[in-house]
Design a protein around this motif. Structure first.
Motif, PDB file in Angstrom:
ATOM      1  N   THR A  47     -29.973   5.555  -1.546  1.00  0.00           N
ATOM      2  CA  THR A  47     -30.939   6.576  -1.171  1.00  0.00           C
ATOM      3  C   THR A  47     -31.988   6.761  -2.256  1.00  0.00           C
ATOM      4  N   LEU A  48     -31.559   6.837  -3.501  1.00  0.00           N
ATOM      5  CA  LEU A  48     -32.491   6.985  -4.614  1.00  0.00           C
ATOM      6  C   LEU A  48     -33.397   5.769  -4.712  1.00  0.00           C
ATOM      7  N   GLU A  49     -32.831   4.585  -4.553  1.00  0.00           N
ATOM      8  CA  GLU A  49     -33.621   3.354  -4.609  1.00  0.00           C
ATOM      9  C   GLU A  49     -34.667   3.339  -3.500  1.00  0.00           C
ATOM     10  N   ALA A  50     -34.280   3.752  -2.306  1.00  0.00           N
ATOM     11  CA  ALA A  50     -35.218   3.786  -1.185  1.00  0.00           C
ATOM     12  C   ALA A  50     -36.330   4.801  -1.431  1.00  0.00           C
ATOM     13  N   LEU A  58     -39.434   6.031   4.738  1.00  0.00           N
ATOM     14  CA  LEU A  58     -38.075   6.546   4.909  1.00  0.00           C
ATOM     15  C   LEU A  58     -37.948   7.348   6.198  1.00  0.00           C
ATOM     16  N   LYS A  59     -36.748   7.338   6.754  1.00  0.00           N
ATOM     17  CA  LYS A  59     -36.457   8.131   7.938  1.00  0.00           C
ATOM     18  C   LYS A  59     -35.183   8.922   7.696  1.00  0.00           C
ATOM     19  N   ARG A  60     -34.987   9.946   8.518  1.00  0.00           N
ATOM     20  CA  ARG A  60     -33.755  10.733   8.461  1.00  0.00           C
ATOM     21  C   ARG A  60     -32.865  10.331   9.626  1.00  0.00           C
ATOM     22  N   CYS A  61     -31.596  10.196   9.349  1.00  0.00           N
ATOM     23  CA  CYS A  61     -30.610   9.824  10.356  1.00  0.00           C
ATOM     24  C   CYS A  61     -30.461  10.963  11.367  1.00  0.00           C
TER      25      CYS A  61
END
Length: 103
Positions: A47-50, A58-61
């Motif tokens: 997550t941090l890398e993305a 980025l998207k939210r699940c």
């Protein structure tokens, strides 16, 4: 970062140690400037890398609300939730198919 990086000890960078204490450059910088951090620490936290390297992509699940880097523009779920959702949808589809078969 302090927990994950083995070169960071009390805010000082062991890799830069030449007798004097040097503050870890990653701790005081707003960019990724430490090679050890980039290649060893970031891959442990996807997550941090993305967030650092992908920025706006980025998207939210839809299930868990976690942030993930989508592999296509249709992605709705993070990789962990995608497997569970796919399994559930497949089972539901099979139940529906089996119930409509005449005996």
């Amino acid at each position: 970062m302090r927990r994950e990086c083995c070169n960071c000890e009390g805010g000082d960078c062991i890799a830069l140690d030449d007798g004097d204490s040097h503050t870890c450059p990653q701790m005081i910088s707003f960019s990724v400037c430490c090679k050890w951090f980039r290649w060893s620490v970031l891959p442990q936290d996807g997550t941090l890398e993305a967030e650092i390297f992908r920025g706006k992509d980025l998207k939210r699940c839809s299930v868990c609300g976690g942030v993930f880097a989508p592999k296509s523009n249709r992605a709705k779920y993070c990789p962990d939730c995608a497997a569970r959702v796919h399994r559930r949808q497949k089972a539901e589809s099979e139940r529906k198919r089996r119930s409509s078969v005449d005996n």
